[in-house]
Write a protein that holds these residues in place. Structure first.
Motif, PDB file in Angstrom:
ATOM      1  N   GLN A 116       2.041  -8.641   9.762  1.00 32.98           N
ATOM      2  CA  GLN A 116       1.325  -7.771   8.828  1.00 32.98           C
ATOM      3  C   GLN A 116      -0.178  -7.802   9.132  1.00 32.98           C
ATOM      4  O   GLN A 116      -0.673  -8.720   9.771  1.00 32.98           O
ATOM      5  N   PRO A 117      -0.910  -6.774   8.659  1.00 35.20           N
ATOM      6  CA  PRO A 117      -2.305  -6.592   9.080  1.00 35.20           C
ATOM      7  C   PRO A 117      -3.253  -7.728   8.680  1.00 35.20           C
ATOM      8  O   PRO A 117      -3.083  -8.344   7.638  1.00 35.20           O
ATOM      9  N   GLY A 171      -3.122  -3.871  11.679  1.00 34.74           N
ATOM     10  CA  GLY A 171      -1.791  -3.274  11.582  1.00 34.74           C
ATOM     11  C   GLY A 171      -1.721  -2.042  10.695  1.00 34.74           C
ATOM     12  O   GLY A 171      -0.977  -1.107  10.979  1.00 34.74           O
ATOM     13  N   THR A 172      -2.508  -2.019   9.620  1.00 35.92           N
ATOM     14  CA  THR A 172      -2.485  -0.851   8.740  1.00 35.92           C
ATOM     15  C   THR A 172      -2.981   0.382   9.480  1.00 35.92           C
ATOM     16  O   THR A 172      -2.333   1.424   9.479  1.00 35.92           O
ATOM     17  N   GLN A 175      -0.552   1.616  12.099  1.00 35.58           N
ATOM     18  CA  GLN A 175       0.713   2.199  11.649  1.00 35.58           C
ATOM     19  C   GLN A 175       0.535   3.433  10.788  1.00 35.58           C
ATOM     20  O   GLN A 175       1.456   4.229  10.650  1.00 35.58           O
ATOM     21  N   MET A 176      -0.616   3.603  10.167  1.00 36.35           N
ATOM     22  CA  MET A 176      -0.741   4.723   9.231  1.00 36.35           C
ATOM     23  C   MET A 176      -0.992   6.038   9.959  1.00 36.35           C
ATOM     24  O   MET A 176      -1.473   6.053  11.094  1.00 36.35           O
ATOM     25  N   GLU A 178      -2.832   9.834   9.663  1.00 37.29           N
ATOM     26  CA  GLU A 178      -3.803  10.703   9.006  1.00 37.29           C
ATOM     27  C   GLU A 178      -4.053  11.873   9.941  1.00 37.29           C
ATOM     28  O   GLU A 178      -3.775  11.788  11.132  1.00 37.29           O
ATOM     29  N   ILE A 256     -10.011  -1.466   7.463  1.00 39.36           N
ATOM     30  CA  ILE A 256      -9.201  -1.085   6.307  1.00 39.36           C
ATOM     31  C   ILE A 256      -9.771  -1.692   5.017  1.00 39.36           C
ATOM     32  O   ILE A 256      -9.689  -1.083   3.949  1.00 39.36           O
ATOM     33  N   ARG A 259     -12.077   0.627   3.316  1.00 36.23           N
ATOM     34  CA  ARG A 259     -11.454   1.721   2.558  1.00 36.23           C
ATOM     35  C   ARG A 259     -11.115   1.244   1.140  1.00 36.23           C
ATOM     36  O   ARG A 259     -11.325   1.951   0.166  1.00 36.23           O
ATOM     37  N   VAL A 260     -10.550   0.031   1.073  1.00 34.89           N
ATOM     38  CA  VAL A 260     -10.232  -0.558  -0.226  1.00 34.89           C
ATOM     39  C   VAL A 260     -11.520  -0.751  -1.028  1.00 34.89           C
ATOM     40  O   VAL A 260     -11.605  -0.416  -2.210  1.00 34.89           O
ATOM     41  N   ASN A 263     -12.977   2.378  -2.711  1.00 28.95           N
ATOM     42  CA  ASN A 263     -12.331   2.671  -3.995  1.00 28.95           C
ATOM     43  C   ASN A 263     -12.956   1.826  -5.109  1.00 28.95           C
ATOM     44  O   ASN A 263     -13.251   2.321  -6.189  1.00 28.95           O
ATOM     45  N   ILE A 335      -3.372  -7.620   1.920  1.00 29.59           N
ATOM     46  CA  ILE A 335      -4.514  -6.714   1.855  1.00 29.59           C
ATOM     47  C   ILE A 335      -5.104  -6.779   0.450  1.00 29.59           C
ATOM     48  O   ILE A 335      -4.351  -6.714  -0.522  1.00 29.59           O
ATOM     49  N   SER A 337      -6.633  -5.620  -3.029  1.00 29.74           N
ATOM     50  CA  SER A 337      -6.454  -4.364  -3.769  1.00 29.74           C
ATOM     51  C   SER A 337      -7.816  -3.932  -4.295  1.00 29.74           C
ATOM     52  O   SER A 337      -8.713  -4.756  -4.470  1.00 29.74           O
ATOM     53  N   PRO A 338      -7.972  -2.628  -4.560  1.00 36.12           N
ATOM     54  CA  PRO A 338      -9.228  -2.172  -5.167  1.00 36.12           C
ATOM     55  C   PRO A 338      -9.538  -2.952  -6.450  1.00 36.12           C
ATOM     56  O   PRO A 338     -10.696  -3.271  -6.710  1.00 36.12           O
ATOM     57  N   ASP A 339      -8.510  -3.265  -7.243  1.00 40.48           N
ATOM     58  CA  ASP A 339      -8.731  -4.017  -8.482  1.00 40.48           C
ATOM     59  C   ASP A 339      -9.323  -5.396  -8.222  1.00 40.48           C
ATOM     60  O   ASP A 339     -10.190  -5.856  -8.962  1.00 40.48           O
TER      61      ASP A 339
ATOM     62  N   TRP B  36      -0.605   8.625   5.254  1.00 38.92           N
ATOM     63  CA  TRP B  36       0.810   8.204   5.259  1.00 38.92           C
ATOM     64  C   TRP B  36       0.837   6.783   5.797  1.00 38.92           C
ATOM     65  O   TRP B  36       0.323   6.527   6.880  1.00 38.92           O
ATOM     66  N   TYR B  40       6.204  -1.661   7.700  1.00 36.51           N
ATOM     67  CA  TYR B  40       6.712  -1.763   9.063  1.00 36.51           C
ATOM     68  C   TYR B  40       7.208  -3.174   9.313  1.00 36.51           C
ATOM     69  O   TYR B  40       6.860  -4.105   8.598  1.00 36.51           O
TER      70      TYR B  40
END
Lengths: 354, 178
Positions: A116-117, A171-172, A175-176, A178, A256, A259-260, A263, A335, A337-339, B36, B40
Motif C-alpha cells: 500500500q502507498p 501507490g495511490t 493506481q488512480m 484522472e 498524495i 491532496r488530502v 481538503n 493514508i 484523512s482530511p479529518d 478514480w 489494489y
C-alpha cells in the motif's frame, strides 16, 4: 492540444516518457508500479524501442547506465524495495554524470514492507540514498497529470544537468485514474558531446567513468559537481502555494498527502482558521525560500507525511527552527484523512499541540 | 460547489473497477473533474474490491472517498462495512440478489435491485455491475445516460468490441428497472 483521456498514473508516466523520446526501458516487476512496465512492454516494440524485463533490479539499473552512456533517453521504474536494489547503480550514474529517469512508486517499508502507498523513501530519495556525495533531482507529482508532465520535466532536467531525475510517487498516484493530456516533446533539447557514440576516427574518444584513484582529482570532480548542484538549487525549485498569503498555520505536504491536506485547509478556512498549504514539487532542490518567507507571518507549521516524519526536518531547516513544526502522519501504507489533518490544524491553531 | 463522491464495493471479479471507470469517463465527457481510485493488491484476486470515484465541478483534493454520497454495494460485507459511512441524505444501491438484509439507516435513500439475478436471467452473468450502474445513473441527478455509447466505446477494449452491445443493454436494463 490533444484530447483528455483517463489514465492510471503509472500508465501516464510510461506514455509521457515515450512522448519525450525515451525508447529504452529496463525494469523488473513490483507492485504498485507494475503498470509502467506493462505499458512499456506493449508500446515499445511497436515504436522501435526497447522494453527489457531484466533478471533483477540491479541488472536493470546497469542497463540504464549503458544506454545513458550513449546519450539516449532511458528510464527504469520500481517501488521501494526495488529502488534500494537500484541504489548502487544510481550512485554510479551520479559519479559518471549520466542523465537518467528513475521512478519510485513508493510502498510501505522498511524491508519488503507492504504494497500500500507510502512516502517513506523521502530520505533515501532526497539525501542521496546510496554511497558518495551526490544528489538526485527529486520530483513529487500530486496528480496523474503531473505524473506525466514531471516525467517529461525529469528527462529535460536530467539531460540539462547530467543528473538522475527521480519521480517520487506513491501507490495511490500510480493506481488512480484522472484525466490527462500528454504532449509530445523533443528528446534532443540538449547537446550531448560527452556521449559514447563512436568517434568515427574524427574525434578523441569520450570516457564515461566514476573511478578516480587520485584523491585530489576526485575532490575536484566532487567540487565541480556541487557547483552544478548550486545552479540547480538556484534555478529549478518548483512548488505550489495555496492560501499562504495571509495564513497563520502553514501546512506542508507533497504528493498524495498534499491532496488530502488541501481538503483539510479548505475545511479549516470554512471554520475561519487561516490555514495555507505549501506543496513542494521538487523535493530536491527543496523550496526553502517560500517556507522561510511563510515563517515571517505563520505562527506554526504542520508537515503532513506518510512516514514517521522525514520531510519535517527539511521544513525545520528551511525556516531555521524559528517556528514550531508539528507532524501529522500515517505510515505503513495508511493514508491520512482530511479529518485527521483538520484536527491537527485546529489543535495547532489553538496553541495546544504537543 | 458540487462534488459527487461514489463508492463501489463488492467482490473482486464483479467488475467493480470497470463500472467505476464507466462513471468516471461519463463525468470526463460531461466536462467535469474526475478521479478514480481502486483498491489494489491481493483483493483483485477474489477478496473485497472497492473503487472511489469523484465527479466534481472543482479540482479534486483527496481521491479517497471516505464518506460517499452514493454507495453501490454488491455484496454483504461491503454493505456491512460502508453503510454507516454514507452521508446523511445519500443513496445506497444494493444488489438484492446477493444481499439478503435490508439497509438499517433511515436517513438515506435505498434502491434494491437484484442485478446479479437479472444478469443471470439475461445470460450476461458478468454484467450485474453494469445493471446496477444503470439504476444508479437513473436515480442520481448528477449522472446521465446520454453519453453511454461514447463512454462504452472508450472503455471497452478493442479486442472486446463484441461486448459493446451487451454492456449497453445491461446499463439500459438497470436504467429502466422499476
Amino acid at each position: 492540444m490533444g484530447e483528455k483521456v483517463l489514465m492510471k498514473g503509472n500508465e501516464a508516466i510510461a506514455e509521457a516518457a515515450i512522448k519525450a523520446g525515451c525508447r529504452h526501458y529496463f525494469g523488473y516487476p513490483i507492485t504498485p508500479q507494475t503498470e509502467v512496465a506493462a505499458y512499456m512492454s506493449k508500446r515499445m516494440p511497436k515504436i522501435g524501442g526497447t522494453f527489457l524485463q531484466a533478471e533483477s533490479e540491479v541488472a536493470a539499473i546497469n542497463m540504464v547506465i549503458g544506454v545513458s552512456s550513449t546519450g539516449k533517453r532511458v528510464m527504469t521504474s520500481s517501488s521501494s524495495p526495488g529502488v534500494s536494489l537500484k541504489s548502487e547503480g544510481i550512485s554510479y550514474l551520479a559519479g559518471c554524470d549520466l542523465p537518467a529517469l528513475v521512478v519510485n512508486v513508493q510502498r510501505g517499508g522498511p524491508g519488503l514492507g507492504g504494497i500500500q502507498p507510502s512516502q517513506s523513501d523521502y530520505f533515501q530519495a532526497t539525501k542521496g540514498g546510496s554511497h558518495g556525495d551526490y544528489h538526485n533531482i527529486v520530483l513529487a507529482p500530486a496528480s496523474v497529470q503531473e505524473m506525466a508532465s514531471l516525467t517529461q520535466k525529469g528527462f529535460e532536467l536530467a539531460d540539462k544537468y547530467r543528473m538522475v531525475s527521480m519521480i517520487l510517487a506513491d501507490g495511490t498516484l500510480g493506481q488512480m485514474m484522472e484525466p490527462v493530456e500528454i504532449e509530445e516533446v523533443s528528446a534532443n533539447q540538449v547537446e550531448k558531446p560527452w556521449a559514447l557514440t563512436g568517434t568515427g576516427m574524427k574525434r578523441e574518444h569520450n570516457i564515461v567513468n566514476s573511478l578516480y584513484l587520485k584523491p585530489d582529482l576526485l575532490e575536484i570532480k566532487n567540487f565541480e559537481r556541487f557547483e552544478k548542484y548550486k545552479v540547480v538549487e538556484e534555478n529549478e525549485v518548483m512548488y505550489e502555494e495555496y492560501m499562504v498569503e495571509d495564513a497563520d498555520i502553514c501546512v506542508v505536504a507533497f504528493g498524495i498527502s498534499a491532496r488530502v491536506a488541501k481538503n483539510a485547509v479548505n475545511m479549516a478556512r470554512a471554520q475561519g482558521i487561516k490555514a495555507g498549504l505549501i506543496r513542494p514539487i521538487t523535493l530536491w532542490p527543496f523550496p526553502k525560500k517560500p517556507l522561510f518567507n511563510a515563517a515571517q507571518h505563520c505562527k506554526a507549521f504542520i508537515s503532513v507525511e506518510m512516514n514517521m516524519g522525514q520531510m519535517i526536518q527539511d521544513v525545520e531547516l528551511a525556516i531555521r527552527c524559528t517556528r514550531p513544526v508539528y507532524l501529522c502522519n500515517r505510515t505503513g501504507g495508511m493514508i491520512p484523512s482530511p479529518d485527521q489533518v483538520l484536527e491537527k490544524i485546529v489543535e495547532v491553531n489553538d496553541g495546544g499541540a504537543k | 460547489m458540487s462534488t459527487l463522491n461514489i463508492l463501489y464495493a463488492g467482490f473482486g471479479g464483479q467488475g467493480i473497477l470497470f463500472s467505476g471507470k464507466f462513471v468516471a469517463y461519463d463525468g470526463l465527457i460531461a466536462g467535469k473533474q474526475v478521479s478514480w481510485l481502486p483498491s489494489y493488491g491481493p483483493e483483485m484476486r477474489g477478496g473485497t474490491a472497492n473503487c472511489s470515484v469523484i465527479i466534481s465541478d472543482d479540482p479534486i483534493g483527496s481521491p479517497i472517498v471516505e464518506k460517499p454520497d452514493v454507495l453501490v454495494a454488491m455484496n454483504g460485507p461491503s454493505l456491512d462495512k460502508y453503510e454507516n459511512e454514507v452521508v446523511s441524505g445519500g443513496k445506497i444501491f444494493v444488489d438484492s440478489a446477493l444481499i439478503e438484509r435490508k439497509v438499517e439507516r433511515t436517513d438515506v435513500d435505498v434502491y434494491y435491485i437484484p442485478s446479479t439475478k437479472i444478469a443471470n436471467e439475461k445470460g450476461i452473468p458478468t454484467l450485474a455491475n453494469m445493471i446496477i450502474t444503470g439504476k444508479m445513473i437513473k436515480e442520481v441527478p448528477e449522472l446521465s445516460i446520454d453519453n453511454m455509447d461514447t463512454v462504452l466505446s472508450k472503455i471497452v477494449s478493442a479486442r472486446h468490441q463484441d461486448l459493446l452491445e451487451v454492456n449497453k443493454d445491461a446499463v439500459r436494463t438497470g436504467y429502466d428497472y422499476e
